[in-house]
Structure formats: C-alpha cells, structure tokens
Design an enzyme around this catalytic site. Structure first.
Site, PDB file in Angstrom:
ATOM      1  N   ARG A  70      44.088  47.176  33.326  1.00  0.00           N
ATOM      2  CA  ARG A  70      43.747  46.726  35.055  1.00  0.00           C
ATOM      3  C   ARG A  70      42.121  47.058  35.261  1.00  0.00           C
ATOM      4  NH1 ARG A  70      41.449  48.892  39.272  1.00  0.00           N
ATOM      5  NH2 ARG A  70      42.181  50.964  38.771  1.00  0.00           N
ATOM      6  N   HIS A  88      39.631  60.046  37.943  1.00  0.00           N
ATOM      7  CA  HIS A  88      39.356  58.631  37.806  1.00  0.00           C
ATOM      8  C   HIS A  88      37.825  58.341  37.550  1.00  0.00           C
ATOM      9  CE1 HIS A  88      40.222  54.274  37.737  1.00  0.00           C
ATOM     10  NE2 HIS A  88      39.065  53.978  38.331  1.00  0.00           N
ATOM     11  N   CYS A 113      34.397  47.791  39.147  1.00  0.00           N
ATOM     12  CA  CYS A 113      35.045  47.433  40.361  1.00  0.00           C
ATOM     13  C   CYS A 113      34.372  46.403  40.943  1.00  0.00           C
ATOM     14  CB  CYS A 113      35.193  48.592  41.386  1.00  0.00           C
ATOM     15  SG  CYS A 113      35.896  48.170  42.887  1.00  0.00           S
ATOM     16  N   ASN A 151      34.874  52.438  32.986  1.00  0.00           N
ATOM     17  CA  ASN A 151      35.322  54.122  32.901  1.00  0.00           C
ATOM     18  C   ASN A 151      35.143  54.670  31.948  1.00  0.00           C
ATOM     19  OD1 ASN A 151      37.933  51.779  34.325  1.00  0.00           O
ATOM     20  ND2 ASN A 151      38.042  53.947  35.200  1.00  0.00           N
TER      21      ASN A 151
HETATM   22  P1  HMG Z   1      44.740  41.090  53.518  1.00  0.00           P
HETATM   23  O1  HMG Z   1      44.649  42.203  54.684  1.00  0.00           O
HETATM   24  O2  HMG Z   1      46.002  40.279  53.499  1.00  0.00           O
HETATM   25  O3  HMG Z   1      43.238  40.290  53.785  1.00  0.00           O
HETATM   26  O4  HMG Z   1      44.521  41.646  52.112  1.00  0.00           O
HETATM   27  P2  HMG Z   1      42.420  39.269  52.805  1.00  0.00           P
HETATM   28  O5  HMG Z   1      41.726  38.498  53.861  1.00  0.00           O
HETATM   29  O6  HMG Z   1      41.656  39.812  51.998  1.00  0.00           O
HETATM   30  O7  HMG Z   1      43.529  38.344  52.286  1.00  0.00           O
HETATM   31  C1  HMG Z   1      43.219  37.094  51.446  1.00  0.00           C
HETATM   32  C2  HMG Z   1      44.339  36.278  50.892  1.00  0.00           C
HETATM   33  O8  HMG Z   1      44.957  37.239  49.884  1.00  0.00           O
HETATM   34  C3  HMG Z   1      45.398  36.095  52.064  1.00  0.00           C
HETATM   35  O9  HMG Z   1      45.855  34.812  51.494  1.00  0.00           O
HETATM   36  C4  HMG Z   1      46.510  36.935  51.811  1.00  0.00           C
HETATM   37  O10 HMG Z   1      47.778  36.640  52.003  1.00  0.00           O
HETATM   38  C5  HMG Z   1      46.382  37.193  50.091  1.00  0.00           C
HETATM   39  P3  HMG Z   1      45.349  33.481  52.213  1.00  0.00           P
HETATM   40  O11 HMG Z   1      46.105  33.360  53.776  1.00  0.00           O
HETATM   41  O12 HMG Z   1      43.860  33.416  52.314  1.00  0.00           O
HETATM   42  O13 HMG Z   1      46.024  32.305  51.539  1.00  0.00           O
HETATM   43  N1  HMG Z   1      46.701  38.540  49.731  1.00  0.00           N
HETATM   44  C6  HMG Z   1      47.595  38.714  48.499  1.00  0.00           C
HETATM   45  N2  HMG Z   1      47.975  37.837  47.692  1.00  0.00           N
HETATM   46  C7  HMG Z   1      48.828  38.305  46.503  1.00  0.00           C
HETATM   47  N3  HMG Z   1      49.131  39.809  46.753  1.00  0.00           N
HETATM   48  C8  HMG Z   1      48.725  40.547  47.314  1.00  0.00           C
HETATM   49  C9  HMG Z   1      47.971  40.233  48.637  1.00  0.00           C
HETATM   50  N4  HMG Z   1      47.224  40.660  49.647  1.00  0.00           N
HETATM   51  C10 HMG Z   1      46.610  39.601  50.249  1.00  0.00           C
HETATM   52  N5  HMG Z   1      48.996  42.033  47.472  1.00  0.00           N
HETATM   53  C11 HMG Z   1      43.686  43.147  50.335  1.00  0.00           C
HETATM   54  C12 HMG Z   1      43.781  42.894  51.848  1.00  0.00           C
HETATM   55  C13 HMG Z   1      42.877  44.426  50.181  1.00  0.00           C
HETATM   56  C14 HMG Z   1      45.078  43.754  49.778  1.00  0.00           C
HETATM   57  C15 HMG Z   1      43.092  42.211  49.639  1.00  0.00           C
HETATM   58  O14 HMG Z   1      41.866  41.799  50.053  1.00  0.00           O
HETATM   59  C16 HMG Z   1      42.917  42.341  48.439  1.00  0.00           C
HETATM   60  O15 HMG Z   1      43.840  42.351  47.415  1.00  0.00           O
HETATM   61  N6  HMG Z   1      41.652  42.604  47.710  1.00  0.00           N
HETATM   62  C17 HMG Z   1      41.309  43.006  46.281  1.00  0.00           C
HETATM   63  C18 HMG Z   1      40.960  44.519  46.379  1.00  0.00           C
HETATM   64  C19 HMG Z   1      40.994  44.968  44.751  1.00  0.00           C
HETATM   65  O16 HMG Z   1      41.912  44.573  44.144  1.00  0.00           O
HETATM   66  N7  HMG Z   1      40.061  45.992  44.397  1.00  0.00           N
HETATM   67  C20 HMG Z   1      39.818  46.417  43.103  1.00  0.00           C
HETATM   68  C21 HMG Z   1      40.989  47.219  42.759  1.00  0.00           C
HETATM   69  S1  HMG Z   1      40.438  48.879  43.529  1.00  0.00           S
HETATM   70  C22 HMG Z   1      39.414  49.467  42.211  1.00  0.00           C
HETATM   71  O17 HMG Z   1      39.104  48.904  41.396  1.00  0.00           O
HETATM   72  C23 HMG Z   1      39.183  50.964  42.474  1.00  0.00           C
HETATM   73  C24 HMG Z   1      39.940  52.250  41.599  1.00  0.00           C
HETATM   74  O18 HMG Z   1      39.692  51.758  40.268  1.00  0.00           O
HETATM   75  C25 HMG Z   1      39.617  53.430  41.812  1.00  0.00           C
HETATM   76  C26 HMG Z   1      38.029  53.517  41.855  1.00  0.00           C
HETATM   77  O19 HMG Z   1      37.383  53.342  40.586  1.00  0.00           O
HETATM   78  O20 HMG Z   1      37.513  54.472  42.632  1.00  0.00           O
HETATM   79  C27 HMG Z   1      41.445  51.847  41.741  1.00  0.00           C
HETATM   80 MG    MG Z   2      38.198  52.486  38.813  1.00  0.00          MG
END
Ligand code: HMG
Ligand code: MG
Length: 331
Positions: free
Chosen positions: A14, A239, A272, A281
């Site tokens: 992931r 993490h 990220c 990581n």
């Molecule tokens: P939202 O509030 O729906 O707003 O989602 P949006 O404007 O970003 O949505 C954009 C489009 O995505 C819309 O579709 C939504 O319906 C769709 P459109 O109307 O434009 O056709 N959508 C989705 N589609 C499929 N599955 C979903 C989903 N959600 C929305 N679940 C949200 C807000 C944050 C969920 C969205 O922006 C998103 O998924 N962003 C990506 C965030 C992400 O994946 N970040 C990386 C992972 S976190 C990380 O890496 C940190 C970690 O490793 C820890 C660390 O290192 O600190 C975990």
């Molecule tokens: Mg991370």
C-alpha cells in the site's frame, strides 16, 4: 505473549506502491502480497479504498481484497490484511466485498485461536487516517481536523455495525513533523486525537512520522504524552518514514518505551503523495535485522524479505533502498 515478541506490519503493497506513477499490474501486486505472506509476517497492508482520481495506483484494491478472500495466500501463520478506508464511500466498497464472502475471513478471536494453524482464514482490517496538523489534514483529507474526526466516527461506527469483528486501525499522520508546518507538532494534541479515535472504537493507533523528521527527544516526548493520557502501549504502532535516516534510532526509543508494533516496507518503498520530498518507509529488511540484533523476535525470515525487496524494486524500476537487504544479498 513474550515480551521480546515484535509485530512488523508490512505496508509495502500500500504505502510502498501508492505513489508510483507507472501502473503496476494486479498480478505483480498479488505476487508481492503472496511472497510477503510466506516470510512469517503476520500483518500486511494490501490496498486502499480511496479516490482513484488522487491515488490511481490503488484502484485495483477491490480485486486484491477479492483475491485474498477467494484464494488466501499460503502463510506459516494467520495473516491480517489491512486496507485504508477513510470515508463512507471507501468503507462501502470494502464491506460490499466482505459481505459477499462472509465465511472467507476470520474474526479477531478466531484468528487468535488459530494462531499456529497455517490453514487459518485471513483476518481483515480497515484503516482510517487522521492528521495532527490542519495543513496536512486539508491536503490529505480535503477537510479540517475536526471534520475528519467526525467522519471517522461515522466510518468506524458503520464498520463495526456492518461487521462487528472487523479490526480498525487509525493512523495519525505528521505526528513528528509536518511538511507545511515544520517539526514542532503538538504531542498533546496527538494524544488527544488518539484518545478520541480509541474511544470511537479504533483498535490500534498508528503514529505516522510521514516526513521522517522525528528525532530521539521528540519521539520520546510524544510517547510519554501518549502514556500520560492513559493510552496503552499495546494499542500503539509506529509508522516511520526514513527520509532523515532516523527511523531505527526512533524505533529503539519506542522499544525502550514498550511499543511492540512497527510498520515497514520491503525495499524501503513508499512515500505519501501529499508529503513532498518524503521518501519511503523504513525498510522491512533493516527493521528485521535491527530488532533481531536486540534479541527481539520478529518471526520474519530476513533472507526471504531481502529477496522480495530486490525483486519488487527491480520490477518497478527503483533502486533497492534497504542497506541491510543489499548487504544480505551481497549486492
Ligand atoms: P471526498 O470528500 O469525496 O472529496 O474524498 P474529493 O473531492 O477528494 O473526491 C474526489 C472524487 O473521489 C469524487 O469523485 C469522490 O466521489 C471520489 P467525483 O465526484 O470527482 O467523480 N471518492 C472516492 N472514490 C473511491 N473511493 C473512495 C472515494 N472517496 C472519494 N473512498 C478523500 C476525500 C480524502 C477520501 C479523497 O480525497 C481521497 O481518497 N484522497 C486520497 C487520500 C490518500 O489516499 N492519501 C494517501 C494515503 S494516507 C498516507 O499515505 C499516510 C499514511 O501512510 C500514514 C503516514 O505516513 O503518516 C497512512
Ligand atoms: Mg505512510
């Protein structure tokens, strides 16, 4: 559980792959997961139910979950497979698949009971991700911290209602430094968020050093704040991204504090999309070697993960970022 037992959560499939621009085939992702499952790892983060518009590489997560349920990878111990699901849309996608295969995954207690059986069903876990600063919350979640927390309350409640045995992990990102606000993130605020998330029903808090800015004094201070807030060490995972090369020394601090769960990615993969300049990581190979050198028991076959690190980095055309992996392989 013996005190020298350490749990490594492999996040390569992931966190390791989410930021890759070139599409990685479903077959390669499944081969990565299947190979990792054979090394003795008991926790693998396998995908992410997020917006494909923002993170296209994770678009195949539905297929990955389907395949894990239909043909569980063989493994020496039961494995927990984790998927990010930060909102109702992501949760619905995941639970639709899980509900269609109700007998194909284990509940937490079943998994614990079957702890030594290789035939045991996979355990599935979902994860939400909060952020410890407003700037990062806006970038990663498109909303402020308070809104994110109230969304997670809904997601966790709905998840536990749909599937009561489902384990929920809650990340808090940028706990030791924010790419937009700098290194001084308030540890008390982090402990408050962790308390809120546990109270909502999260089973584990994963403290994310997203930028790798964490230092020994600030890691120690954060963990002291968590304990002072009454949070149990067994509910906390670290993490750590290794951008500044401090991940293992911070791991030592956390071990000393009593933390026993650490995330890592094979080959040092990762990054990220919302943390400019942040690298991978901490490498799983480095983590295993380090922990075992301290007499800790990871249960993970170092040679096997070193082989996987070399293979997957070659497969996606990146340098192998694990010093230990390269040393072990004589590369
Ligand atoms: P939202 O509030 O729906 O707003 O989602 P949006 O404007 O970003 O949505 C954009 C489009 O995505 C819309 O579709 C939504 O319906 C769709 P459109 O109307 O434009 O056709 N959508 C989705 N589609 C499929 N599955 C979903 C989903 N959600 C929305 N679940 C949200 C807000 C944050 C969920 C969205 O922006 C998103 O998924 N962003 C990506 C965030 C992400 O994946 N970040 C990386 C992972 S976190 C990380 O890496 C940190 C970690 O490793 C820890 C660390 O290192 O600190 C975990
Ligand atoms: Mg991370």
């Amino acid at each position: 559980q013996a005190d020298n037992r350490v749990r490594i959560v492999e996040v390569g499939p992931r966190d390791g792959l989410q930021n890759e621009k070139k599409t990685i085939s479903l077959a390669t992702k499944m081969e990565l997961i299947e190979r990792l499952a054979r090394t003795g790892l008991t926790a693998i983060e396998a995908g992410s139910f997020v917006s494909p518009k923002w993170v296209p590489q994770m678009d195949s997560s539905s297929e990955i979950l389907e395949q894990i349920l239909q043909k569980p990878p063989s493994s020496p111990h039961p494995v927990t497979y984790s998927f990010l699901a930060p909102n109702t849309k992501g949760l619905d996608s995941a639970t639709a698949i899980l509900s269609a295969h109700p007998d194909s995954f284990a509940t937490a207690t079943e998994a614990a009971r079957a702890a030594s059986t290789s035939q045991a069903k996979p355990e599935i876990e979902l994860a939400v991700f909060a952020a410890a600063t407003e700037s990062f919350s806006q970038r990663n979640l498109n909303c402020d911290m308070a809104t994110a927390l109230s969304r997670f309350r809904d997601v966790i409640t709905a998840a536990k209602q749909a599937l009561p045995s489902l384990r929920i992990r809650a990340y808090i990102s940028v706990v030791l430094g924010c790419p937009f606000e700098g290194p001084d993130v308030d540890p008390h605020r982090v402990a408050e968020m962790a308390t809120d998330l546990l109270e909502m029903g999260a089973d584990e808090i994963a403290l994310g050093d997203t930028t790798g800015m964490g230092t020994v004094p600030r890691t120690a201070q954060l963990l002291r704040c968590m304990s002072a807030a009454g949070i149990r060490n067994e509910d906390v995972a670290l993490h750590l991204h290794d951008t500044y090369g401090q991940a293992l020394v911070n791991t030592a601090v956390a071990l000393e504090h009593g933390i026993r769960t650490f995330d890592a990615a094979v080959g040092g993969l990762g990054g990220c999309p919302y943390s400019p300049g942040a690298t991978g990581n901490v490498a799983t190979e480095n983590m295993v070697y380090f922990l075992e050198s301290l007499g800790m028991d990871t249960g993970v076959d170092l040679d096997a993960v070193a082989d996987i690190g070399a293979w997957i980095t070659g497969e996606i055309g990146k340098a192998n970022d694990s010093a230990v992996g390269k040393a072990v392989l004589g590369a």
